[in-house]
Design a protein around this motif. Structure first.
Motif, PDB file in Angstrom:
ATOM      1  N   SER A  22      50.144  64.412 -42.565  1.00 58.96           N
ATOM      2  CA  SER A  22      48.731  64.301 -42.896  1.00 58.96           C
ATOM      3  C   SER A  22      48.347  65.476 -43.779  1.00 58.96           C
ATOM      4  CB  SER A  22      47.864  64.270 -41.635  1.00 58.96           C
ATOM      5  OG  SER A  22      47.957  65.503 -40.933  1.00 58.96           O
ATOM      6  N   THR A  23      47.468  65.216 -44.755  1.00 54.87           N
ATOM      7  CA  THR A  23      47.017  66.258 -45.682  1.00 54.87           C
ATOM      8  C   THR A  23      45.490  66.272 -45.725  1.00 54.87           C
ATOM      9  OG1 THR A  23      46.842  64.911 -47.682  1.00 54.87           O
ATOM     10  CG2 THR A  23      49.050  65.706 -47.084  1.00 54.87           C
ATOM     11  N   ASP A  24      44.957  67.368 -46.235  1.00 51.32           N
ATOM     12  CA  ASP A  24      43.521  67.373 -46.469  1.00 51.32           C
ATOM     13  C   ASP A  24      43.227  66.661 -47.783  1.00 51.32           C
ATOM     14  OD1 ASP A  24      44.128  69.104 -48.515  1.00 51.32           O
ATOM     15  OD2 ASP A  24      43.407  70.909 -47.495  1.00 51.32           O
ATOM     16  N   LYS A  25      41.953  66.710 -48.212  1.00 49.68           N
ATOM     17  CA  LYS A  25      41.574  65.950 -49.407  1.00 49.68           C
ATOM     18  C   LYS A  25      42.088  66.574 -50.706  1.00 49.68           C
ATOM     19  CE  LYS A  25      37.031  68.195 -49.506  1.00 49.68           C
ATOM     20  NZ  LYS A  25      35.560  67.948 -49.446  1.00 49.68           N
ATOM     21  N   GLN A  26      42.644  67.805 -50.620  1.00 49.55           N
ATOM     22  CA  GLN A  26      43.287  68.420 -51.789  1.00 49.55           C
ATOM     23  C   GLN A  26      44.809  68.228 -51.787  1.00 49.55           C
ATOM     24  OE1 GLN A  26      40.734  70.379 -50.209  1.00 49.55           O
ATOM     25  NE2 GLN A  26      39.369  69.631 -51.842  1.00 49.55           N
ATOM     26  N   GLY A  52      49.202  74.047 -44.259  1.00 47.63           N
ATOM     27  CA  GLY A  52      48.139  74.881 -44.768  1.00 47.63           C
ATOM     28  C   GLY A  52      48.460  75.566 -46.087  1.00 47.63           C
ATOM     29  N   TYR A  53      49.646  75.370 -46.613  1.00 46.98           N
ATOM     30  CA  TYR A  53      50.036  76.045 -47.858  1.00 46.98           C
ATOM     31  C   TYR A  53      50.545  75.055 -48.920  1.00 46.98           C
ATOM     32  CZ  TYR A  53      52.871  78.763 -51.114  1.00 46.98           C
ATOM     33  OH  TYR A  53      53.427  79.288 -52.251  1.00 46.98           O
ATOM     34  N   TYR A  54      51.464  74.186 -48.522  1.00 47.01           N
ATOM     35  CA  TYR A  54      52.134  73.300 -49.490  1.00 47.01           C
ATOM     36  C   TYR A  54      51.222  72.141 -49.864  1.00 47.01           C
ATOM     37  CZ  TYR A  54      55.425  69.882 -51.357  1.00 47.01           C
ATOM     38  OH  TYR A  54      56.042  68.968 -52.148  1.00 47.01           O
ATOM     39  N   SER A  55      51.033  71.925 -51.154  1.00 52.05           N
ATOM     40  CA  SER A  55      50.209  70.825 -51.647  1.00 52.05           C
ATOM     41  C   SER A  55      51.076  69.802 -52.356  1.00 52.05           C
ATOM     42  CB  SER A  55      49.141  71.346 -52.620  1.00 52.05           C
ATOM     43  OG  SER A  55      48.455  70.254 -53.229  1.00 52.05           O
ATOM     44  N   ILE A  56      50.899  68.570 -51.971  1.00 52.77           N
ATOM     45  CA  ILE A  56      51.654  67.481 -52.592  1.00 52.77           C
ATOM     46  C   ILE A  56      51.309  67.361 -54.076  1.00 52.77           C
ATOM     47  CG2 ILE A  56      51.896  64.958 -52.635  1.00 52.77           C
ATOM     48  CD1 ILE A  56      51.672  64.981 -49.618  1.00 52.77           C
ATOM     49  N   LEU A  57      50.055  67.588 -54.412  1.00 48.78           N
ATOM     50  CA  LEU A  57      49.628  67.438 -55.802  1.00 48.78           C
ATOM     51  C   LEU A  57      50.197  68.525 -56.705  1.00 48.78           C
ATOM     52  CD1 LEU A  57      45.903  66.433 -55.199  1.00 48.78           C
ATOM     53  CD2 LEU A  57      47.759  64.948 -55.957  1.00 48.78           C
ATOM     54  N   ARG A  58      50.616  69.670 -56.113  1.00 50.51           N
ATOM     55  CA  ARG A  58      51.179  70.748 -56.913  1.00 50.51           C
ATOM     56  C   ARG A  58      52.708  70.798 -56.840  1.00 50.51           C
ATOM     57  NH1 ARG A  58      47.029  73.733 -54.306  1.00 50.51           N
ATOM     58  NH2 ARG A  58      48.627  74.821 -53.084  1.00 50.51           N
ATOM     59  N   PRO A  66      54.449  62.070 -64.719  1.00 53.37           N
ATOM     60  CA  PRO A  66      53.041  61.718 -64.941  1.00 53.37           C
ATOM     61  C   PRO A  66      52.617  60.434 -64.232  1.00 53.37           C
ATOM     62  CG  PRO A  66      54.098  62.370 -67.000  1.00 53.37           C
ATOM     63  CD  PRO A  66      55.186  62.247 -65.985  1.00 53.37           C
ATOM     64  N   GLU A  67      53.495  59.451 -64.213  1.00 52.91           N
ATOM     65  CA  GLU A  67      53.150  58.173 -63.589  1.00 52.91           C
ATOM     66  C   GLU A  67      52.980  58.339 -62.081  1.00 52.91           C
ATOM     67  OE1 GLU A  67      54.977  53.626 -63.236  1.00 52.91           O
ATOM     68  OE2 GLU A  67      55.794  55.033 -64.714  1.00 52.91           O
ATOM     69  N   LEU A  68      53.896  59.105 -61.460  1.00 53.20           N
ATOM     70  CA  LEU A  68      53.801  59.359 -60.014  1.00 53.20           C
ATOM     71  C   LEU A  68      52.558  60.187 -59.699  1.00 53.20           C
ATOM     72  CD1 LEU A  68      55.013  59.259 -57.172  1.00 53.20           C
ATOM     73  CD2 LEU A  68      56.398  61.264 -57.769  1.00 53.20           C
ATOM     74  N   LEU A  69      52.284  61.234 -60.515  1.00 54.04           N
ATOM     75  CA  LEU A  69      51.117  62.080 -60.295  1.00 54.04           C
ATOM     76  C   LEU A  69      49.832  61.280 -60.391  1.00 54.04           C
ATOM     77  CD1 LEU A  69      49.879  64.872 -59.903  1.00 54.04           C
ATOM     78  CD2 LEU A  69      50.027  65.214 -62.390  1.00 54.04           C
ATOM     79  N   GLU A  70      49.756  60.387 -61.375  1.00 51.80           N
ATOM     80  CA  GLU A  70      48.548  59.570 -61.541  1.00 51.80           C
ATOM     81  C   GLU A  70      48.331  58.651 -60.345  1.00 51.80           C
ATOM     82  OE1 GLU A  70      46.604  56.312 -64.659  1.00 51.80           O
ATOM     83  OE2 GLU A  70      48.583  57.172 -65.044  1.00 51.80           O
ATOM     84  N   ALA A  71      49.426  58.071 -59.836  1.00 54.13           N
ATOM     85  CA  ALA A  71      49.316  57.163 -58.689  1.00 54.13           C
ATOM     86  C   ALA A  71      48.807  57.913 -57.457  1.00 54.13           C
ATOM     87  CB  ALA A  71      50.674  56.528 -58.400  1.00 54.13           C
ATOM     88  N   ILE A  72      49.294  59.144 -57.231  1.00 54.63           N
ATOM     89  CA  ILE A  72      48.851  59.914 -56.072  1.00 54.63           C
ATOM     90  C   ILE A  72      47.416  60.392 -56.262  1.00 54.63           C
ATOM     91  CG2 ILE A  72      49.287  62.013 -54.716  1.00 54.63           C
ATOM     92  CD1 ILE A  72      52.243  61.679 -55.294  1.00 54.63           C
ATOM     93  N   GLN A  73      47.048  60.739 -57.482  1.00 53.57           N
ATOM     94  CA  GLN A  73      45.671  61.160 -57.743  1.00 53.57           C
ATOM     95  C   GLN A  73      44.684  60.029 -57.483  1.00 53.57           C
ATOM     96  OE1 GLN A  73      46.039  62.599 -61.766  1.00 53.57           O
ATOM     97  NE2 GLN A  73      46.209  64.762 -61.122  1.00 53.57           N
TER      98      GLN A  73
END
Length: 373
Positions: A22-26, A52-58, A66-73
């Motif tokens: 589970s992740t937060d909204k960031q 509390g440190y590792y972000s999936i988006l980063r 880019p395609e994977l990042l856009e889908a997760i965004q």
């Protein structure tokens, strides 16, 4: 009660066999369960450090695609439920040489969780490990590629006839043979078969029936196939082209029987025309005199034996031995070349004179000839 329910759900999440995080909204990790730790080879300390440190988006892997990042965004920015198939190299999070080259393939399902106002509060991500499925799929594709390469580059013709419709094997052999002749359709073949059948494209022969195969004895061939438990091994067939020229082939084939029905026949065909003609030439040479082309002693013996086996009690046979007068003088005075030329002239003349009489005109050797009547 709320605290009990929260603890209960937390326990279910932790002990679930489905790898989950589970992740937060960031996109920052809040919690991960034991199944996900095992999947990514993480110890408890590593999972605590990531929370509390590792972000999936980063993540570097996500950022490079880019395609994977856009889908997760789309999940985090617009709250869309999304399922993604992707892969992750464990070398991005591990330095150990035992696992850093391992590439995980998985399906990730993103489920946004909203608060009472409808805003995205967190995201639940559940993973399905597809590594074994991917390995099996790759192995299957490799096997199919090997199979296609084998068929394409084989020096023998490889083909498959499909029964349309399938044929019940409980029927008598005569009925089965007739139905095979009518129902078999060529559905697969390599290019070697094109040369054998004298066509330019596979499209010219796909869908062809056995009747169109050109075999002179296809009815006998099918009957033998059925009675031989739906297989042939090194079975010789003769095919004639449109001009009546004969070609000789050797086939091996086996029928695929499923649920009591003959559905397909796979086989190979080898062109033995050159070998057959060479064998026929050797057979002719072993039974004929090389100088006069008349039958030799061996052929005479075979014909006499056949005559004795088939003749009736009233039939009379005769054997006449002759030689040429003063033939030795010709050889001594004019030379053996002249003597050989004389034999070449006399042999065919004698055979022509006896052409209307059943029997054999043979040369035994030298100037000795024989009539078997």
């Amino acid at each position: 009660d709320d605290e009990y329910a929260l603890n209960f759900l937390s326990g279910l999440f932790s002990e679930s066999t489905i790898p989950s995080v589970s992740t937060d909204k960031q996109g920052v990790i809040l919690n991960m369960n034991h199944a996900l730790e095992r999947m990514f080879h993480l110890n408890h300390r590593q999972s605590e450090m990531a929370s509390g440190y590792y972000s999936i988006l980063r993540d570097k892997r996500v950022s490079r695609d880019p395609e994977l990042l856009e889908a997760i965004q789309q999940v985090y920015e617009h709250g869309k439920v999304h399922t993604i198939e992707t892969n992750y190299l464990l070398g991005n999070i591990h330095r150990s040489r035992f696992v850093n080259n391992k590439n995980l393939f998985f399906r990730a399902s993103f489920l946004p969780i909203r608060d009472t106002r409808g805003a995205i509060e967190r995201v639940l991500i559940q993973l399905q490990d597809l590594s074994r499925e991917k390995s099996a799929r790759d192995a299957l594709q490799e096997s199919e590629a090997s199979y296609k390469a084998f068929i394409t580059h084989s020096s023998e013709a490889i083909w498959c006839y499909e029964m349309q419709p399938p044929i019940a094997i409980i029927k008598d052999s005569e009925t089965q043979a007739r139905q095979i002749a009518n129902n078999a359709r060529l559905v697969e073949a390599n290019r070697v078969l094109l040369g054998m059948l004298g066509v330019a494209s596979l499209d010219d022969i796909l869908g062809m029936g056995l009747i169109d195969s050109g075999s002179r004895n296809y009815v006998f061939d099918i009957d033998f196939f059925v009675k031989n438990n739906y297989q042939m091994i090194d079975h010789d067939i003769v095919r004639e082209d449109q001009r009546g020229k004969q070609y000789f082939f050797q086939i091996c084939c086996t029928g695929i029987v499923e649920e009591g029905y003959l559905k397909r026949v796979w086989g190979t065909t080898k062109d033995i025309t050159a070998r057959k003609r060479y064998e026929d030439k050797l057979h002719y040479q072993s039974h004929h005199d090389s100088l006069t082309s008349l039958p030799n002693r061996n052929k005479l013996y075979v014909d006499m034996e056949t005559c004795f086996e088939k003749r009736s009690a009233e039939q009379i046979s005769a054997l006449l031995l002759i030689d040429l007068d003063r033939f030795k003088e010709i050889n001594d005075t004019l030379g053996h070349n002249v003597g050989d030329h004389l034999l070449k002239l006399i042999g065919p003349r004698l055979a022509n004179e006896m052409s209307e009489v059943p029997g054999t005109v043979a040369r035994l050797g030298g100037d000795e000839l024989v009539f078997g009547l």
